[in-house]
Design a protein around this motif. Sequence first.
Motif, PDB file in Angstrom:
ATOM      1  N   GLN A   1       1.560  -9.435  -6.548  1.00 35.22           N
ATOM      2  CA  GLN A   1       0.371  -9.151  -7.344  1.00 35.22           C
ATOM      3  C   GLN A   1      -0.503  -8.070  -6.713  1.00 35.22           C
ATOM      4  O   GLN A   1      -1.209  -7.345  -7.412  1.00 35.22           O
ATOM      5  N   ASN A   2      -0.470  -7.969  -5.404  1.00 33.98           N
ATOM      6  CA  ASN A   2      -1.388  -7.086  -4.685  1.00 33.98           C
ATOM      7  C   ASN A   2      -0.710  -5.751  -4.394  1.00 33.98           C
ATOM      8  O   ASN A   2       0.054  -5.627  -3.439  1.00 33.98           O
ATOM      9  N   ASP A   3      -0.984  -4.746  -5.217  1.00 35.69           N
ATOM     10  CA  ASP A   3      -0.309  -3.453  -5.114  1.00 35.69           C
ATOM     11  C   ASP A   3      -1.348  -2.345  -5.257  1.00 35.69           C
ATOM     12  O   ASP A   3      -2.037  -2.265  -6.276  1.00 35.69           O
ATOM     13  N   THR A   4      -1.496  -1.507  -4.231  1.00 31.56           N
ATOM     14  CA  THR A   4      -2.523  -0.473  -4.250  1.00 31.56           C
ATOM     15  C   THR A   4      -1.912   0.913  -4.052  1.00 31.56           C
ATOM     16  O   THR A   4      -1.481   1.251  -2.949  1.00 31.56           O
ATOM     17  N   PRO A   5      -1.858   1.738  -5.111  1.00 30.15           N
ATOM     18  CA  PRO A   5      -1.416   3.129  -4.931  1.00 30.15           C
ATOM     19  C   PRO A   5      -2.585   4.000  -4.456  1.00 30.15           C
ATOM     20  O   PRO A   5      -3.711   3.855  -4.942  1.00 30.15           O
ATOM     21  N   LEU A   6      -2.323   4.882  -3.503  1.00 27.37           N
ATOM     22  CA  LEU A   6      -3.332   5.816  -3.005  1.00 27.37           C
ATOM     23  C   LEU A   6      -2.973   7.203  -3.550  1.00 27.37           C
ATOM     24  O   LEU A   6      -2.049   7.847  -3.056  1.00 27.37           O
ATOM     25  N   VAL A   7      -3.683   7.652  -4.570  1.00 30.69           N
ATOM     26  CA  VAL A   7      -3.279   8.866  -5.292  1.00 30.69           C
ATOM     27  C   VAL A   7      -3.860  10.138  -4.690  1.00 30.69           C
ATOM     28  O   VAL A   7      -3.380  11.237  -4.973  1.00 30.69           O
TER      29      VAL A   7
ATOM     30  N   ARG B   1       1.155 -13.701   4.569  1.00 34.67           N
ATOM     31  CA  ARG B   1       0.263 -12.556   4.755  1.00 34.67           C
ATOM     32  C   ARG B   1       1.042 -11.397   5.385  1.00 34.67           C
ATOM     33  O   ARG B   1       1.013 -11.179   6.594  1.00 34.67           O
ATOM     34  N   LEU B   2       1.720 -10.668   4.538  1.00 36.17           N
ATOM     35  CA  LEU B   2       2.518  -9.516   4.947  1.00 36.17           C
ATOM     36  C   LEU B   2       2.001  -8.298   4.190  1.00 36.17           C
ATOM     37  O   LEU B   2       1.950  -8.290   2.961  1.00 36.17           O
ATOM     38  N   VAL B   3       1.600  -7.267   4.928  1.00 36.01           N
ATOM     39  CA  VAL B   3       1.083  -6.031   4.334  1.00 36.01           C
ATOM     40  C   VAL B   3       2.011  -4.894   4.755  1.00 36.01           C
ATOM     41  O   VAL B   3       2.258  -4.713   5.947  1.00 36.01           O
ATOM     42  N   TYR B   4       2.518  -4.144   3.788  1.00 37.13           N
ATOM     43  CA  TYR B   4       3.375  -3.019   4.164  1.00 37.13           C
ATOM     44  C   TYR B   4       2.940  -1.741   3.457  1.00 37.13           C
ATOM     45  O   TYR B   4       2.589  -1.747   2.287  1.00 37.13           O
ATOM     46  N   ALA B   5       2.928  -0.654   4.220  1.00 38.58           N
ATOM     47  CA  ALA B   5       2.466   0.644   3.717  1.00 38.58           C
ATOM     48  C   ALA B   5       3.573   1.665   3.895  1.00 38.58           C
ATOM     49  O   ALA B   5       4.257   1.687   4.920  1.00 38.58           O
TER      50      ALA B   5
ATOM     51  N   ILE C   1       0.873  -1.175   0.000  1.00 40.12           N
ATOM     52  CA  ILE C   1       0.000   0.000   0.000  1.00 40.12           C
ATOM     53  C   ILE C   1       0.908   1.221   0.000  1.00 40.12           C
ATOM     54  O   ILE C   1       1.727   1.386   0.905  1.00 40.12           O
ATOM     55  N   ARG C   2       0.795   2.075  -1.013  1.00 38.92           N
ATOM     56  CA  ARG C   2       1.727   3.197  -1.123  1.00 38.92           C
ATOM     57  C   ARG C   2       0.995   4.460  -1.531  1.00 38.92           C
ATOM     58  O   ARG C   2      -0.003   4.422  -2.233  1.00 38.92           O
ATOM     59  N   GLY C   3       1.486   5.564  -1.045  1.00 34.45           N
ATOM     60  CA  GLY C   3       0.882   6.848  -1.389  1.00 34.45           C
ATOM     61  C   GLY C   3       1.675   7.962  -0.756  1.00 34.45           C
ATOM     62  O   GLY C   3       2.635   7.740  -0.016  1.00 34.45           O
ATOM     63  N   MET C   4       1.265   9.180  -1.039  1.00 39.21           N
ATOM     64  CA  MET C   4       1.937  10.333  -0.455  1.00 39.21           C
ATOM     65  C   MET C   4       1.563  10.485   1.001  1.00 39.21           C
ATOM     66  O   MET C   4       0.595   9.899   1.471  1.00 39.21           O
ATOM     67  N   ALA C   5       2.330  11.296   1.695  1.00 40.71           N
ATOM     68  CA  ALA C   5       1.964  11.652   3.062  1.00 40.71           C
ATOM     69  C   ALA C   5       0.554  12.241   3.051  1.00 40.71           C
ATOM     70  O   ALA C   5       0.237  13.088   2.219  1.00 40.71           O
ATOM     71  N   GLY C   6      -0.299  11.761   3.962  1.00 40.25           N
ATOM     72  CA  GLY C   6      -1.650  12.284   4.040  1.00 40.25           C
ATOM     73  C   GLY C   6      -2.658  11.553   3.179  1.00 40.25           C
ATOM     74  O   GLY C   6      -3.821  11.948   3.115  1.00 40.25           O
ATOM     75  N   SER C   7      -2.246  10.463   2.533  1.00 36.02           N
ATOM     76  CA  SER C   7      -3.189   9.714   1.697  1.00 36.02           C
ATOM     77  C   SER C   7      -3.965   8.679   2.492  1.00 36.02           C
ATOM     78  O   SER C   7      -4.786   7.953   1.935  1.00 36.02           O
TER      79      SER C   7
END
Length: 701
Positions: A385-391, A357-361, A206-212
Motif C-alpha cells: 500500500q505504501n508506494d512513493t514515486p519521487l518525480v 517494517r521494510l523500506v526499499y528505495a 520509494i522510487r525515483g530517478m537518479a538524483g531525486s
Amino acid sequence: MFCLIGKHSNHRINDIANSLIQLLQKTDLNGEIYIGYPIFYDPISCNEVRIDILVVSYSGVVIINYVDDVALDYTELQDRLYNKVDSKLRNYDFLVKKRKLFFDISQVTYSEREVQPIDEYNIVFSNEELCAKIEELMTFDFTEDQYSNILSGFQEAYGISKRTYRPIVVPGTKSALVNNMEKIIERYDSNQMEAILSDPIGIQRIRGMAGSGKTVILARKAVELHTKHPEWDIIVTFNTWALKKQIVALIDKFYSIKNNGQKPNYKKLKVMNSWGSSRNPGVYYDICINTESEYYTFSRAKSAFGKNNVFEKVCAELLKVSGFPKKLYDCILIDEAQDFGPNFYKLCLSVLDNNRRLVYAYDELQNINEQTMKSPEEIFGFSIQNDTPLVTTYRNQSHVIVAAHAIGMGLYSEDGLIQIPSAPDVWASIGYESENGIVPGKEVALYRPKETSPDFLKADASTLVSVKKCESFEEQLSVLAKSILSDIEEEHLINTDIMIIDMDSIGHEGNRNRLRNYLLENNLLERLHIHLAGAASPEDFFRSESDPPSIVYSSINRAKGNEAYQVYIINAQKCVNTLSVMRDRNALFTAITRSKGWVTILGYGFGMDELVQEFEKIKENEFKLHFPKYPTDDEIKDIVRNNQDIAQQDQTILTKARKVIEDISKTKVESSTKLKIAMELFGVSSQEELMEMLKRDDNNA
C-alpha cells in the motif's frame, strides 16, 4: 489547495486532519498540512515533543494540538509547544529578523470536551470551528521565498546539500555558480516528506530517478524513526561499499540538527553493507552469526555457486535454515534496492516481526530498456500500500538528464532506437511531460518542466553538456588534463567538485596509469593529482582532506552512487557499436547522470563520430525527446530483439580474453606486442593481412 502529509498514532487526530483538509480545500488558502510532525527531542525530560497537526500556508502558520482530558491545562501545553518550536526555528538565520522570527506562529487547541476558554489561548470543539479559526488566523501574505524558508525550517531541511568551502570565488566562474546554488535554502517537496514520514508498517517502496534524493530521504527517514523509537533496532543497508561513508555523514548531520547536536546511537541504528564480513559486519553476515548459520565469504561463495548472482544464491542458502528467531530487527531500510534479488528481500523479512517494517528505495529507470525493479507482487508475492514515486530530479540539470536519456536510448542514432522503456507511463513517473500525451504510433515530444527539473545552478544551458571526439587516446588525455586544469585554476572548482569516469571497465586501471605518465612527462604532476577510486579502501572515493588535493578517477561501477558538479567521461566510444550495446548504453546513461552541473563526454575512433552526431540532433530538438512515431508494443519487442546483448557467458569469455591479452602485453617491452597478439588471435601472418581482414569485416557490417 493543500496536501496532507504524515500519519499520527492516534486515529482521532488523523480523522480531524482529514476532515480539516476537506474543509480547507473549499477556501482560497494553499499550503501543506503535517500530521504528527515535527517531533522535537526535549533534553530535560528526555521525551519527544510532537505537534499533532501543523498547517503551513502562504497566509500563515498554525499549530494544532489535540486534548481529550478535561483536567489537562491546555494553556500550559500551548506555551510548551510554542517555546519549543520558537526556540528551534530561531536556530535558522534565514527565519530571524530583528532577533525574532519574521512571522507569527498561531496556536489552536482542539478539545473533545467542553472547557472554559481562556483569553489569548485559542480553543475549538468541532471541525467547522477549527477551519473557521484557521481562516481567521491566516493574515499574512508570504512571498514564495518566505514560504519556502518557513517550510525548510519546519522540515529541518537545511543541510540536505553538502556545503563546501571554496577559498577562491570569482564572479561568473563555475565556482561562483556552485556557491550560489549551495546558498539556496533547501526544502523537501511533498512527495519526499511523505516518503520520510510514512509509517513503514507493511512494506514501503520509494522510487525515483537518479538524483531525486532517495539516499537523502532514506537517511532522514532513519533519523526520524530513531528519534521516535530509540529502543528499536534499525538497519540501513546497501550494496556499494562507498555508500557507507555518505549515509553515515547524512545521518550524523540530520540527527544533530534534529536533536540539539546529539549523536545517534549506532548500537541501535546500524549502517552496514548487505554482505559483510568479520571485519565489516553486514546484514547477511549478521544474520548468519545470530542464527549460528554457515557463512560464505565472497571467494568461497564463488567457488560454491559460480560468479553469476552469487549474493542471491548465498541468501537462498541461508533461507533454507530453519528456526530463525521471530525478530532480529525492528526496521530495515535498503538503498540501491535495484542491486538485489528477491532472496535478499525475503531474508530481510524473515528477521522482522509481523509488522514487516521494510523500506526499499531504488532508481526507477537505471536500465533504460526496462523498469529497474520487479513489481512488489513478483518480489514478495503480494501487493503493498505504501508506494512513493519521487518525480523531481534535484541532481541533474534538465539538459543533462535529457541528453542522458536520448544517448542511452540511441534516440537519434542513425540505426534507430536501441532501447526504450517497456511501458510509456514510466516517463511521467520520472518527471517528463508531453503536450498531447503518449499515443503509440503518433508523434511525441517529451520535455522536462521546471517543476520536475528546477534550475538551481542557473548556468548557461549551452555549456552544461559537451561531446568531443579526439583523434587518439593520447589527445583525449591532453584534452582531459587541460580541461581539469582550467576548472581548477580558472573556474576555481575544488578537487571534490570533479569526477573522471572511464568507460573502459577492464582497462581503467592501466588508463589511469597512462594519464599519470602523461602528467609526469608534461610537468603537470605538481598541478594535477589523480587517484584511483577504491585504491586505499573499498570506501575510498573522494579525498576531501588529501594533501595535495586529488581528483578521483573511477570505473563506472565505482562511480555509481556518487556525484560531482563537473563530470568527465572518457573512452565513451566503448559504449557505441558494441556486442553488448544495451548494457553499454545504460552504462553511459549512468555516467552522465553522475553530474550535478556540467558533463564532458570524450572519446576517439568511429564510435565517437556517432555520439557527436547524436548530440547535434539533441541540440537541434532543443533538448526534448522527439519521437516521429512512438513505437507500439510490438515495435518495442522488435527493438529489444534486434539489439540483444551477447549472452552473459560469451561476455565473460570475452572479458577473460581481453584480460589475458592485457596481462601478456604487460610482460613484454616491444611496442608491437599487442599487434602480435592480435595476429596470433586471428590466425594471420602479417600486419597487412590483419588490416585487410578488418576492412572486409567493416564493409560487410
